[in-house]
Each structure stands twice: as structure tokens, then as C-alpha cells.
Scaffold this active site. Structure first.
Site, PDB file in Angstrom:
ATOM      1  N   CYS A   1       0.840  -1.192   0.000  1.00  0.00           N
ATOM      2  CA  CYS A   1       0.000   0.000   0.000  1.00  0.00           C
ATOM      3  C   CYS A   1       0.882   1.252   0.000  1.00  0.00           C
ATOM      4  CB  CYS A   1      -0.903  -0.013   1.229  1.00  0.00           C
ATOM      5  SG  CYS A   1      -2.060   1.380   1.294  1.00  0.00           S
TER       6      CYS A   1
ATOM      7  N   ASP B   1       0.473   3.795   1.768  1.00  0.00           N
ATOM      8  CA  ASP B   1       0.439   4.422   3.096  1.00  0.00           C
ATOM      9  C   ASP B   1       1.853   4.726   3.586  1.00  0.00           C
ATOM     10  OD1 ASP B   1       0.244   4.694   6.063  1.00  0.00           O
ATOM     11  OD2 ASP B   1      -1.858   4.190   5.704  1.00  0.00           O
TER      12      ASP B   1
ATOM     13  N   ARG C   1       2.973   5.063   6.417  1.00  0.00           N
ATOM     14  CA  ARG C   1       3.351   4.378   7.664  1.00  0.00           C
ATOM     15  C   ARG C   1       3.830   2.950   7.431  1.00  0.00           C
ATOM     16  NH1 ARG C   1      -2.359   4.903  10.397  1.00  0.00           N
ATOM     17  NH2 ARG C   1      -2.852   4.249   8.252  1.00  0.00           N
TER      18      ARG C   1
ATOM     19  N   HIS D   1      -2.304  -3.869   5.102  1.00  0.00           N
ATOM     20  CA  HIS D   1      -2.131  -3.484   6.509  1.00  0.00           C
ATOM     21  C   HIS D   1      -3.474  -3.122   7.111  1.00  0.00           C
ATOM     22  CE1 HIS D   1      -2.608   0.981   6.016  1.00  0.00           C
ATOM     23  NE2 HIS D   1      -2.258   0.681   4.779  1.00  0.00           N
TER      24      HIS D   1
ATOM     25  N   CYS E   1      -6.222   0.406   6.855  1.00  0.00           N
ATOM     26  CA  CYS E   1      -5.943   0.947   5.524  1.00  0.00           C
ATOM     27  C   CYS E   1      -7.032   1.941   5.117  1.00  0.00           C
ATOM     28  CB  CYS E   1      -5.868  -0.191   4.506  1.00  0.00           C
ATOM     29  SG  CYS E   1      -5.581   0.352   2.805  1.00  0.00           S
TER      30      CYS E   1
END
Length: 226
Positions: A60, A62, A64, A116, A119
Site C-alpha cells: 500500500c 500508506d 506508515r 495493513h 488501511c
């Protein structure tokens, strides 16, 4: 002060914004490069000479979930493709190009679809349809969510949909023409589905390894409604 371009084509004529956060990034880059060469003087020389990763990470976007940092690998040790909600869509040219390069050129041995919990893309797909770019991109996840709710006779949680989406993407990879062609040519290529928990920083396997049809030890992917 706004960004500006000084006349002339040379790199030195490009002026950065005076945003201190951008200048900090350049400073951190120099510190990182210096620390690498201090502990390993030939680190960057080796990177220039070769790229031979064993792994292809489909994750992803993202911020993080930094792929190589999570598994403590150096640059050059893992090929990475990231997009919103870690989709492995054969119709996406960017993804298909990355997959073909990973399989046909780099000859990776493992492809990991890594989602994750928490999400934002998955949560967006559970909401009302939208006709913007993100709405179109997440259409397969929205379809998966609707079918999952029908099969389970109730609403699916966001975390459960994160897992179902990983199963669906591994299933999609298993029938992708690029993967199938590699398997037909005897490539030692395994597919895996993993989930990452931001709250504790740990990866957990969900499915796999999935190998070429007829290969001993290949795992079936849990059925995800399509």
C-alpha cells in the site's frame, strides 16, 4: 517565496522552495549517505553495479508502511510496487510493467502482497461510491466488500476486508498471464499474502506459498468472493 526557475537549462539554475522541511530532507539524505559509506565504503558502488533482489513487494502507498524498513533490508534487496490498497490489477499498466520487470528481468523468487490493518483505501471502499480517480481505482475492493457482506449475511469489518483483499490479490496474481508464463517456463516463483499491523510493527502471514499448479507443497488461497 514561491518556487522559481532561473533562465538556463543547467541543474544549478533550479532553486528549491525556502520551505525548511524540504531543506531538512536534503540534509537527512546527506547524513544517511554518509552513514552508509562510513560502515560500508563500497555500499553505493555495489548498488550501481547490480540489482538482484529475490523479492517483489506489492504494498500500500500508506506512508506508515515503508517496505524495506519493515523487513530491515537495504536498497537493492527488494523490488517494490506500491499503490492505494495494494491492488494487483492486471489492467493497470503501471503494475503490469513492474510485475513483468520483477518476474522476467529480475527473476524474483517471491512475490508478496502486503496489506495493513487500518488501511484508508479499504475504509474508503466501504463507503459511498464516488466518480473520482480514487473511486474508480477502488471499484474492485468495493465489489469484494459487497459480495463478502452478502456471503456473510452481515457487514464485514474494515480489518476483515483488508485480509479478504489480500486473498483476492494473491488469487489475481495466480492467474496473471505474466506469472502463468513464468511458471510454464519452470520459474521458481512463489506467491504470498501478508498483513502488517501498524500498532505493533509486525508482519503476519495470511496465505501461501502459492506455487505453479501441480507443484508439491503449494498452498491453496482461501477463497475470496469475486
Amino acid at each position: 517565496m514561491s518556487n522559481k526557475l532561473v533562465k538556463g537549462p543547467t541543474r544549478a539554475n533550479f532553486v528549491l522552495s525556502d520551505d525548511n522541511s524540504l531543506l531538512t530532507l536534503f540534509g537527512r539524505n546527506r547524513a544517511w549517505a554518509a552513514s552508509k559509506t562510513l560502515t560500508d565504503p563500497r555500499f553505493f558502488d555495489r548498488l550501481v553495479d547490480q540489482q538482484r533482489p529475490r523479492y517483489f513487494w506489492i504494498g500500500c502507498s500508506d506512508s506508515r508502511v515503508p517496505a524495506t524498513e519493515i523487513v530491515n533490508l537495504d536498497p537493492g534487496e527488494m523490488f517494490v510496487h506500491r499503490n492505494v490498497a495494494n491492488l494487483a490489477s492486471a489492467s493497470d499498466q503501471s503494475f503490469s510493467a513492474a510485475l513483468q520487470f520483477a518476474v522476467d528481468v529480475l527473476r524474483v523468487q517471491h512475490i508478496m502482497v502486503v496489506g495493513h490493518y487500518g488501511c484508508g483505501g479499504i475504509e474508503a471502499a466501504m463507503n459511498v461510491d464516488s466518480e473520482d480517480a480514487i473511486g474508480h481505482w477502488l471499484a474492485p475492493v468495493r465489489t469484494l466488500y459487497r459480495h463478502s457482506c452478502q456471503d456473510d449475511s452481515g457487514q464485514l469489518s474494515a480489518n476483515a476486508l483488508c485480509e479478504q483483499n489480500i486473498f483476492a490479490q494473491v488469487e489475481a496474481l495466480a492467474v496473471n498471464p505474466i506469472v502463468r508464463a513464468a511458471w510454464s517456463q519452470g520459474a521458481s516463483l512463489e506467491l504470498h499474502g501478508w498483513i502488517y499491523a501498524i500498532e505493533d510493527g509486525l508482519l503476519r502471514p495470511l496465505c501461501g506459498p502459492v506455487r505453479a499448479p501441480g507443484t508439491t507443497g503449494s498452498s491453496a488461497v482461501p477463497a475470496a468472493p469475486l
